[in-house]
Design an enzyme around this catalytic site. Structure first.
Site, PDB file in Angstrom:
ATOM      1  N   LEU A 127       0.838  -1.203   0.000  1.00  0.00           N
ATOM      2  CA  LEU A 127       0.000   0.000   0.000  1.00  0.00           C
ATOM      3  C   LEU A 127       0.876   1.258   0.000  1.00  0.00           C
TER       4      LEU A 127
ATOM      5  N   THR B  41       6.856  -5.166   4.258  1.00  0.00           N
ATOM      6  CA  THR B  41       7.279  -6.347   5.019  1.00  0.00           C
ATOM      7  C   THR B  41       7.230  -7.572   4.107  1.00  0.00           C
TER       8      THR B  41
ATOM      9  N   SER C 199      -9.779  -1.826   5.087  1.00  0.00           N
ATOM     10  CA  SER C 199     -10.415  -2.862   5.905  1.00  0.00           C
ATOM     11  C   SER C 199      -9.411  -3.959   6.272  1.00  0.00           C
ATOM     12  N   CYS C 200      -8.421  -4.185   5.403  1.00  0.00           N
ATOM     13  CA  CYS C 200      -7.347  -5.138   5.778  1.00  0.00           C
ATOM     14  C   CYS C 200      -6.574  -4.566   6.965  1.00  0.00           C
ATOM     15  N   LEU C 201      -6.340  -3.245   6.910  1.00  0.00           N
ATOM     16  CA  LEU C 201      -5.599  -2.619   8.010  1.00  0.00           C
ATOM     17  C   LEU C 201      -6.360  -2.764   9.318  1.00  0.00           C
TER      18      LEU C 201
ATOM     19  N   GLU D 114       1.126   0.505  10.085  1.00  0.00           N
ATOM     20  CA  GLU D 114      -0.325   0.291  10.269  1.00  0.00           C
ATOM     21  C   GLU D 114      -1.006   1.564  10.761  1.00  0.00           C
TER      22      GLU D 114
HETATM   23  P1  TGC Z   1     -11.426   7.914   4.112  1.00  0.00           P
HETATM   24  O1  TGC Z   1     -12.204   8.820   3.214  1.00  0.00           O
HETATM   25  O2  TGC Z   1     -11.502   8.128   5.604  1.00  0.00           O
HETATM   26  O3  TGC Z   1     -11.846   6.408   3.835  1.00  0.00           O
HETATM   27  C1  TGC Z   1     -11.965   5.884   2.516  1.00  0.00           C
HETATM   28  C2  TGC Z   1     -12.960   4.726   2.582  1.00  0.00           C
HETATM   29  O4  TGC Z   1     -12.459   3.702   3.440  1.00  0.00           O
HETATM   30  C3  TGC Z   1     -13.341   3.496   4.570  1.00  0.00           C
HETATM   31  N1  TGC Z   1     -12.462   3.290   5.744  1.00  0.00           N
HETATM   32  C4  TGC Z   1     -12.263   2.109   6.325  1.00  0.00           C
HETATM   33  N2  TGC Z   1     -12.802   0.912   6.088  1.00  0.00           N
HETATM   34  C5  TGC Z   1     -12.377  -0.107   6.868  1.00  0.00           C
HETATM   35  N3  TGC Z   1     -11.469   0.018   7.842  1.00  0.00           N
HETATM   36  C6  TGC Z   1     -10.890   1.209   8.099  1.00  0.00           C
HETATM   37  N4  TGC Z   1      -9.952   1.318   9.042  1.00  0.00           N
HETATM   38  C7  TGC Z   1     -11.290   2.328   7.325  1.00  0.00           C
HETATM   39  N5  TGC Z   1     -10.939   3.637   7.309  1.00  0.00           N
HETATM   40  C8  TGC Z   1     -11.663   4.216   6.336  1.00  0.00           C
HETATM   41  C9  TGC Z   1     -14.158   4.760   4.656  1.00  0.00           C
HETATM   42  O5  TGC Z   1     -15.380   4.521   5.295  1.00  0.00           O
HETATM   43  C10 TGC Z   1     -14.314   5.117   3.186  1.00  0.00           C
HETATM   44  O6  TGC Z   1     -15.272   4.230   2.636  1.00  0.00           O
HETATM   45  P2  TGC Z   1     -16.260   4.716   1.460  1.00  0.00           P
HETATM   46  O7  TGC Z   1     -17.223   3.595   1.293  1.00  0.00           O
HETATM   47  O8  TGC Z   1     -16.903   5.992   1.957  1.00  0.00           O
HETATM   48  O9  TGC Z   1     -15.393   4.949   0.278  1.00  0.00           O
HETATM   49  O10 TGC Z   1      -9.918   7.915   3.620  1.00  0.00           O
HETATM   50  P3  TGC Z   1      -8.820   9.040   3.691  1.00  0.00           P
HETATM   51  O11 TGC Z   1      -8.129   9.068   2.376  1.00  0.00           O
HETATM   52  O12 TGC Z   1      -9.390  10.312   4.229  1.00  0.00           O
HETATM   53  O13 TGC Z   1      -7.764   8.415   4.744  1.00  0.00           O
HETATM   54  C11 TGC Z   1      -7.989   8.394   6.068  1.00  0.00           C
HETATM   55  C12 TGC Z   1      -6.757   7.853   6.863  1.00  0.00           C
HETATM   56  C13 TGC Z   1      -5.665   8.909   6.932  1.00  0.00           C
HETATM   57  C14 TGC Z   1      -7.254   7.558   8.242  1.00  0.00           C
HETATM   58  C15 TGC Z   1      -6.214   6.563   6.247  1.00  0.00           C
HETATM   59  O14 TGC Z   1      -5.829   6.715   4.969  1.00  0.00           O
HETATM   60  C16 TGC Z   1      -5.151   5.903   7.064  1.00  0.00           C
HETATM   61  O15 TGC Z   1      -5.469   5.059   7.886  1.00  0.00           O
HETATM   62  N6  TGC Z   1      -3.806   6.234   6.878  1.00  0.00           N
HETATM   63  C17 TGC Z   1      -2.730   5.478   7.490  1.00  0.00           C
HETATM   64  C18 TGC Z   1      -2.079   4.579   6.449  1.00  0.00           C
HETATM   65  C19 TGC Z   1      -1.690   3.248   6.996  1.00  0.00           C
HETATM   66  O16 TGC Z   1      -2.122   2.808   8.049  1.00  0.00           O
HETATM   67  N7  TGC Z   1      -0.890   2.527   6.235  1.00  0.00           N
HETATM   68  C20 TGC Z   1      -0.490   1.209   6.623  1.00  0.00           C
HETATM   69  C21 TGC Z   1       0.223   0.507   5.492  1.00  0.00           C
HETATM   70  S1  TGC Z   1       0.303  -1.249   5.693  1.00  0.00           S
HETATM   71  C22 TGC Z   1       1.379  -1.496   6.938  1.00  0.00           C
HETATM   72  O17 TGC Z   1       1.874  -0.630   7.590  1.00  0.00           O
HETATM   73  C23 TGC Z   1       1.676  -2.914   7.204  1.00  0.00           C
HETATM   74  S2  TGC Z   1       2.854  -3.208   8.399  1.00  0.00           S
HETATM   75  C24 TGC Z   1       2.512  -4.814   8.646  1.00  0.00           C
HETATM   76  C25 TGC Z   1       3.433  -5.573   9.496  1.00  0.00           C
HETATM   77  O18 TGC Z   1       4.616  -5.758   9.161  1.00  0.00           O
HETATM   78  O19 TGC Z   1       2.919  -6.112  10.526  1.00  0.00           O
HETATM   79  P1  FAD Z   2       4.614   9.923   6.761  1.00  0.00           P
HETATM   80  O1  FAD Z   2       3.225   9.653   6.329  1.00  0.00           O
HETATM   81  O2  FAD Z   2       5.499  10.708   5.866  1.00  0.00           O
HETATM   82  O3  FAD Z   2       4.563  10.602   8.197  1.00  0.00           O
HETATM   83  C1  FAD Z   2       5.686  11.280   8.769  1.00  0.00           C
HETATM   84  C2  FAD Z   2       5.187  11.978  10.049  1.00  0.00           C
HETATM   85  O4  FAD Z   2       4.187  12.943   9.712  1.00  0.00           O
HETATM   86  C3  FAD Z   2       4.530  11.009  11.038  1.00  0.00           C
HETATM   87  O5  FAD Z   2       4.869  11.367  12.342  1.00  0.00           O
HETATM   88  C4  FAD Z   2       3.040  11.245  10.803  1.00  0.00           C
HETATM   89  O6  FAD Z   2       2.254  10.951  11.966  1.00  0.00           O
HETATM   90  C5  FAD Z   2       3.018  12.716  10.471  1.00  0.00           C
HETATM   91  N1  FAD Z   2       1.832  13.082   9.678  1.00  0.00           N
HETATM   92  C6  FAD Z   2       1.500  12.675   8.424  1.00  0.00           C
HETATM   93  N2  FAD Z   2       0.329  13.180   8.062  1.00  0.00           N
HETATM   94  C7  FAD Z   2      -0.122  13.913   9.101  1.00  0.00           C
HETATM   95  C8  FAD Z   2      -1.297  14.693   9.358  1.00  0.00           C
HETATM   96  N3  FAD Z   2      -2.288  14.807   8.446  1.00  0.00           N
HETATM   97  N4  FAD Z   2      -1.405  15.324  10.537  1.00  0.00           N
HETATM   98  C9  FAD Z   2      -0.434  15.219  11.482  1.00  0.00           C
HETATM   99  N5  FAD Z   2       0.694  14.491  11.315  1.00  0.00           N
HETATM  100  C10 FAD Z   2       0.841  13.860  10.139  1.00  0.00           C
HETATM  101  N6  FAD Z   2       3.427  -0.419   4.398  1.00  0.00           N
HETATM  102  C11 FAD Z   2       2.787  -1.304   3.582  1.00  0.00           C
HETATM  103  O7  FAD Z   2       2.000  -0.917   2.713  1.00  0.00           O
HETATM  104  N7  FAD Z   2       3.010  -2.646   3.713  1.00  0.00           N
HETATM  105  C12 FAD Z   2       3.859  -3.163   4.635  1.00  0.00           C
HETATM  106  O8  FAD Z   2       4.013  -4.393   4.733  1.00  0.00           O
HETATM  107  C13 FAD Z   2       4.557  -2.250   5.484  1.00  0.00           C
HETATM  108  N8  FAD Z   2       5.502  -2.713   6.356  1.00  0.00           N
HETATM  109  C14 FAD Z   2       6.295  -1.813   7.044  1.00  0.00           C
HETATM  110  C15 FAD Z   2       7.397  -2.293   7.770  1.00  0.00           C
HETATM  111  C16 FAD Z   2       8.246  -1.392   8.412  1.00  0.00           C
HETATM  112  C17 FAD Z   2       9.465  -1.891   9.127  1.00  0.00           C
HETATM  113  C18 FAD Z   2       7.960   0.002   8.361  1.00  0.00           C
HETATM  114  C19 FAD Z   2       8.841   0.998   9.048  1.00  0.00           C
HETATM  115  C20 FAD Z   2       6.874   0.472   7.647  1.00  0.00           C
HETATM  116  C21 FAD Z   2       6.033  -0.439   6.959  1.00  0.00           C
HETATM  117  N9  FAD Z   2       4.986   0.020   6.135  1.00  0.00           N
HETATM  118  C22 FAD Z   2       4.303  -0.860   5.330  1.00  0.00           C
HETATM  119  C23 FAD Z   2       4.787   1.452   5.938  1.00  0.00           C
HETATM  120  C24 FAD Z   2       4.066   2.146   7.095  1.00  0.00           C
HETATM  121  O9  FAD Z   2       2.704   1.840   7.105  1.00  0.00           O
HETATM  122  C25 FAD Z   2       4.309   3.659   6.927  1.00  0.00           C
HETATM  123  O10 FAD Z   2       5.662   3.887   7.291  1.00  0.00           O
HETATM  124  C26 FAD Z   2       3.369   4.485   7.775  1.00  0.00           C
HETATM  125  O11 FAD Z   2       2.034   4.370   7.329  1.00  0.00           O
HETATM  126  C27 FAD Z   2       3.772   5.983   7.783  1.00  0.00           C
HETATM  127  O12 FAD Z   2       4.054   6.454   6.519  1.00  0.00           O
HETATM  128  P2  FAD Z   2       5.437   7.251   6.240  1.00  0.00           P
HETATM  129  O13 FAD Z   2       6.543   6.407   6.761  1.00  0.00           O
HETATM  130  O14 FAD Z   2       5.450   7.602   4.799  1.00  0.00           O
HETATM  131  O15 FAD Z   2       5.341   8.531   7.134  1.00  0.00           O
END
Ligand code: TGC
Ligand code: FAD
Length: 400
Positions: free
Chosen positions: A146, A179, A253-255, A379
């Site tokens: 993602l 990851t 939703s996976c998240l 996440e």
């Molecule tokens: P937004 O307009 O709020 O939402 C878009 C659509 O998605 C729905 N939705 C969700 N559905 C299920 N679960 C959730 N947690 C959901 N959050 C939102 C929402 O209802 C909407 O649906 P629809 O039907 O209206 O289209 O989206 P936005 O673009 O404003 O973003 C909101 C925000 C910032 C909260 C979101 O993008 C976010 O959570 N950002 C953080 C990104 C993140 O967590 N990335 C993780 C990458 S994967 C990873 O890190 C794996 S590490 C794994 C490991 O090694 O263990």
């Molecule tokens: P940024 O989004 O650039 O954020 C930098 C700083 O700005 C943070 O402190 C953040 O909180 C802050 N910030 C950003 N936006 C705002 C706002 N609107 N308001 C206030 N503060 C804000 N991703 C995947 O898709 N799949 C994976 O398997 C996966 N595995 C990972 C494994 C590791 C070891 C790591 C380190 C990351 C992994 N990730 C994965 C990515 C991870 O989900 C992202 O690092 C995370 O979502 C944050 O994104 P970024 O690093 O680009 O930070």
């Protein structure tokens, strides 16, 4: 990479804290699952984890063992190899794995919640049959793409894209911080179609134009392998598109599923740090007394067990809601944020109780502490989860 490192002969003395008798809230099945994963971690993870961490190697041989334990996709339907367990069982498994190491829990989280879950929920019958049984057994490894170099917290800005080309789509773009990417057989990749709608695509290792270089130099989650995903005109058959979902709610939703697991997992890391600090405080003498007799040490330990107990209750209640299909993404955000922060504070306090010894690999503290810095960020970062709660209670979006 992945070759087995010799087991250390050091005994793992871990005893799990349960200050509020939360065991009474668990069924016999929960306890049986917990005990079997706990025993496996003692036997297979504790003796090798410091060495794998030091050498920044991923213990790949554990995948099949985790598959046999039922730790890959525990709450997914049994029909295709999932465990068919409830959400509390899933949480307990994550807690026990992360007690061992956040990287081991990550291996299971990604495989179960970020790869098997979207295929199980949004995939075609053919995709489920083709991938899920091998993923559940650990004989196939998956990753989830993602995050992009320029789009982390804001995945809706992604530029990775697919263009229609007859029976296939042509995939271009790059994902970052993924990851497992260098070792994965398949990647569930989120990309925009020509209308700008996010779609899920299953990309297989070996597809022309697809590479997955490793990201080196991490000081955190060193026993987990991380990399990029690079797509240069990769031709992906249309049958590899997940038919059951369109839009960002697919990956989000996976998240939710994975963040739920992390909210339990982080408690495991905290419990391990607390347990080590309690034992050390009884064994280490200064000024002629065990350091546990000093009020300042007791304050640290008493606050740790209080915070662990609160986090355990939060996770248990969230699990009950999830079992009833009532846990909201916002409730999951609160638990992920609270419990990971709690664990990180406890790792730091436990390190202090150990004095100088706390910085060595004789104890798990620095490893957990460094790992938890990643867990605090991936996440969804600590601050993003706060903003999710803020928006839920006020109705105002403070993201953008
Ligand atoms: P937004 O307009 O709020 O939402 C878009 C659509 O998605 C729905 N939705 C969700 N559905 C299920 N679960 C959730 N947690 C959901 N959050 C939102 C929402 O209802 C909407 O649906 P629809 O039907 O209206 O289209 O989206 P936005 O673009 O404003 O973003 C909101 C925000 C910032 C909260 C979101 O993008 C976010 O959570 N950002 C953080 C990104 C993140 O967590 N990335 C993780 C990458 S994967 C990873 O890190 C794996 S590490 C794994 C490991 O090694 O263990
Ligand atoms: P940024 O989004 O650039 O954020 C930098 C700083 O700005 C943070 O402190 C953040 O909180 C802050 N910030 C950003 N936006 C705002 C706002 N609107 N308001 C206030 N503060 C804000 N991703 C995947 O898709 N799949 C994976 O398997 C996966 N595995 C990972 C494994 C590791 C070891 C790591 C380190 C990351 C992994 N990730 C994965 C990515 C991870 O989900 C992202 O690092 C995370 O979502 C944050 O994104 P970024 O690093 O680009 O930070």
């Amino acid at each position: 990479m992945g070759e087995t490192i010799k087991k250390s002969s050091k005994t793992d003395q871990y005893k799990a804290p349960d200050y509020y008798q939360l065991d009474e809230l668990l069924t016999d099945e929960h306890k049986m699952i917990r005990d079997s994963v706990r025993a496996w971690v003692k036997q297979e993870v504790s003796p090798i984890i410091e060495q794998y961490t030091e050498e920044a190697k991923c213990p790949l041989h554990l995948y099949k063992q985790m598959g046999a334990l039922g730790a890959l996709g525990p709450s997914l339907p049994e029909q295709y190899g999932g465990g068919g367990m409830d959400e509390i069982s899933y949480g307990i498994i994550m807690q026990e794995l992360e007690r061992g190491d956040s990287g081991i829990r990550s291996m299971a989280s990604v495989q179960g919640s970020l790869v098997m879950y979207p295929i199980s929920r949004f995939g075609s019958e053919e995709q489920k049959m083709k991938y899920l049984p091998s993923l559940a057994s650990g004989s196939m490894i998956g990753c989830f793409g993602l995050t992009e170099p320029d789009h982390g917290s804001n995945p809706s800005g992604m530029i990775t894209n697919i263009k229609d080309d007859g029976d296939s789509v042509i995939l271009n773009g790059a994902k970052m911080w993924i990851t497992n990417s260098p070792i994965a057989d398949i990647a569930v990749v989120w990309a925009k179609d020509e209308e700008g709608i996010v779609r899920g695509v299953i990309v297989e290792k070996g597809m022309k134009g697809f590479t997955a270089p490793e990201i080196k130099g991490k000081w955190s989650l060193r026993a987990s392998i991380t990399g990029e995903l690079v797509f240069e005109d990769v031709r992906v058959p249309k049958e590899n598109i997940l038919p059951g979902v369109k839009g960002l709610k697919g990956p989000l939703s996976c998240l939710s599923k994975a963040r739920y697991g992390i909210s339990w997992g982080a408690i495991g890391a905290a419990m391990d740090c607390y347990d080590a600090a309690l034992r050390y405080s009884q064994e280490r003498f200064q000024f002629g007394k065990p350091i546990g007799q000093f009020q300042l040490t007791q304050k640290k330990l008493a606050e740790m067990i209080t915070e662990i107990t609160k986090a355990q209750l939060l996770a248990w209640r969230l699990g009950s809601l999830a079992n009833d299909g009532k846990a909201t993404p916002q409730q999951i955000s609160m638990a992920k944020r609270n419990n990971v922060w709690m664990a990180l504070q406890i790792a730091r306090e436990a390190r202090q109780i150990h004095g100088g010894m706390g910085i060595t690999n004789e104890y798990p503290l620095m490893r957990h502490m460094m790992n938890l810095e990643t867990v605090l960020t991936y996440e969804g970062t600590h601050d993003i989860h706060l903003l999710i709660t803020g928006m839920d209670i006020t109705g105002f979006n403070a993201f953008s």
